[in-house]
Design an enzyme around this catalytic site. Structure first.
Site, PDB file in Angstrom:
ATOM      1  N   CYS A 144       0.830  -1.204   0.000  1.00  0.00           N
ATOM      2  CA  CYS A 144       0.000   0.000   0.000  1.00  0.00           C
ATOM      3  C   CYS A 144       0.867   1.258   0.000  1.00  0.00           C
ATOM      4  O   CYS A 144       1.831   1.355   0.760  1.00  0.00           O
ATOM      5  CB  CYS A 144      -0.915   0.001   1.223  1.00  0.00           C
ATOM      6  N   ARG A 180     -12.826   1.348  -4.337  1.00  0.00           N
ATOM      7  CA  ARG A 180     -12.372   1.309  -2.943  1.00  0.00           C
ATOM      8  C   ARG A 180     -11.676   2.621  -2.562  1.00  0.00           C
ATOM      9  O   ARG A 180     -11.660   3.019  -1.396  1.00  0.00           O
ATOM     10  CB  ARG A 180     -11.411   0.132  -2.754  1.00  0.00           C
TER      11      ARG A 180
END
Length: 501
Positions: A320, A416
């Site tokens: 991430c 998302r």
């Protein structure tokens, strides 16, 4: 001379004191001071809750990522007493089919044996590495079973031949409701090398082989599985916050998803709040997990909207890049502590999502107030993770990608990150590879044993005990310098071989 109460009070930091300094700490930044051991490690109770109404035997959750959680992972995690969240980076009916496949069995694995029709002429590649394939009238699980195809027989033909020319008669079928021990006994009693598992309504669910039985018997003994009120495996699934996710939600509830996770990198949005209210109104019997959040203010909004669990973490996963790209997030140790401190007063379990690289991180996350840990890279690369193995620089690896990577976004995960309506896509994740870890049925039990030993060192005989020690300010922490972190790891050796178990 005995230590005075003042000396004890100054020995390490309490949670409130450490985490009120305006510093964002990761798991590696902090260390717990040992407590008093008055019980054996095997006496430590790791039972917990995924959400308000869903108990688990162990505090592990597989992340809703398309390189982590599909049917095989969901079945394996549930058989261990944990749970998986099936990813939503696919069409709603395909996701529902994955949930249904995981819940339709009681075995700790999914062989993924392909289905062929008698008239089909598959190549060896069509067997996808499987030794066997199931042959049904139409080549799907819903039509009548007529035989079994063996990859070695297919390979003996110079050109692909119709399956009907070499398929073997279907052996006696076993019930899909059999658990592992029942299925193993069936094979032994019937003297079979393999057997199809068929549901009561005639659907062909799975193929179990004697090799599967032998493999699983070599792993640590399975514990208490995660079963729902229906007696089936506990399987959760993720949805987004868009209007079409309401149809996805309906399909997932219909196939029996035990919990729904609203999957968003930043959960404190009008979109998620609206989805929470809709889901709780339409399906009050299904536990709803919101997130992701890292602050008390975010958690407060989602709890007031009606969530039954919170997912904590923003930018802490190994793939991430949200903190780097968007300059928002929080160190995971601080995030877990802060949110858990608030959520406990509302009886809302917290899932610590991201930043887990070893058993020590799991101990820290749980001791800081989390009820479970959600793992991506820790489980990716296992036999049960989706995808095929390949070799890279001599190492056997599997692909692992962030749901914020451009590659995953092309499949739909951009929602998302609230980027599905934007013309320009900006990545918040990367694509990588992780080493072959073997089966989760093997390494998760060893990891949990290490967690039990960590809790024993803290003097905590259960998750609840650890939380009580933290809140009573008995549990003490310190911040580790860079040198202390080096000293706490392997150092000073010319070479070494590291084996966890």
């Amino acid at each position: 001379m005995a230590a005075s109460s003042a000396d004890l009070a100054d020995d390490g930091f309490t949670g409130p004191r450490l985490f009120s300094q305006g510093v964002s700490y990761t798991y590696d930044d902090v260390i717990f001071l040992p407590g008093y051991i008055g019980f054996p490690a095997d006496a430590v109770d790791l039972s917990t809750r995924l959400s308000r109404r869903l108990p688990l035997s162990i505090p592990c959750v597989a992340s809703p990522m398309d390189t982590v959680s599909e049917a095989a992972m969901a079945a394996a995690m549930a058989s261990l007493g944990a749970a998986a969240v099936v990813h939503g980076n696919t069409e709603p009916d395909a996701q529902a089919a994955i949930v249904r496949a995981a819940k339709s069995r009681r075995l700790p694995f999914v062989s993924s044996a392909p289905f062929f029709s008698p008239s089909s002429a598959p190549t060896l590649n069509d067997f996808a590495g499987n030794e066997y394939a199931l042959v049904t009238e139409r080549g799907d699980s819903l039509s009548r079973l007529v035989g079994v195809a063996v990859a070695a027989d297919a390979a003996s033909h110079e050109v692909p031949a119709p399956v009907s020319e070499y398929m073997r008669p279907a052996p006696r079928s076993a019930s899909a409701s059999f658990d592992f021990e029942q299925a193993a006994a069936f094979l032994a009693d019937e003297g079979l090398d393999y057997a199809p598992l068929v549901s009561d309504d005639g659907e062909v669910i799975e193929l179990i082989t004697a090799k599967d039985v032998e493999r699983i018997r070599s792993y640590p003994k399975l514990g208490k599985p995660s079963l729902g009120a229906d007696g089936k495996f506990v399987v959760a699934a993720s949805i987004g916050t868009r209007e079409d996710d309401k149809r996805r939600l309906e399909q997932l509830v219909k196939v029996g998803a035990n919990a729904i996770v609203i999957d968003s990198s930043q959960g404190n949005s009008i979109y998620q709040l609206d989805m929470i209210k809709f889901a709780k109104k339409m399906y009050p019997e299904v536990d709803l997990i919101g997130g992701n959040v890292v602050t008390i203010a975010q958690a407060q909004n989602l709890i007031q909207a009606g969530v039954d669990g919170l997912r904590v973490g923003m930018g802490s996963g190994s793939i991430c890049t949200t903190q780097e790209v968007c300059a928002v997030g929080r160190g995971q140790a601080t995030a877990v502590y802060k949110v858990s401190s608030y959520a406990k007063d509302h009886d809302i379990p917290v899932i610590a999502d991201g930043g887990i690289s070893n058993s020590g991180h799991i101990v820290k996350a749980l001791s800081l107030g989390a009820s479970t840990v959600m793992m991506g890279s820790f489980l990716a690369g296992s036999h049960e993770a989706p995808g095929s193995y390949e070799y890279k620089d001599g190492r056997r690896v599997k692909k692992y990608r962030g749901m914020g990577s451009l590659e995953a976004m092309t499949k739909g995960s951009d929602a998302r990150y609230l980027g599905d309506t934007l013309k320009l896509k900006v990545a918040q994740g990367v694509v990588g590879a992780v080493a072959d870890k073997g089966s989760v049925l093997r390494f998760i039990p060893y990891t949990m044993q290490a967690v039990k030993q960590g809790f024993q060192d803290l003097g905590a005989s259960s998750l609840q005990s650890a939380h009580d020690l933290l809140r009573s300010e008995t549990l003490r922490l310190e911040v580790r310098t860079g040198a202390a972190q080096v000293e706490g790891g392997i150092h000073g050796l010319v070479s070494y071989e590291k084996k966890a178990f």
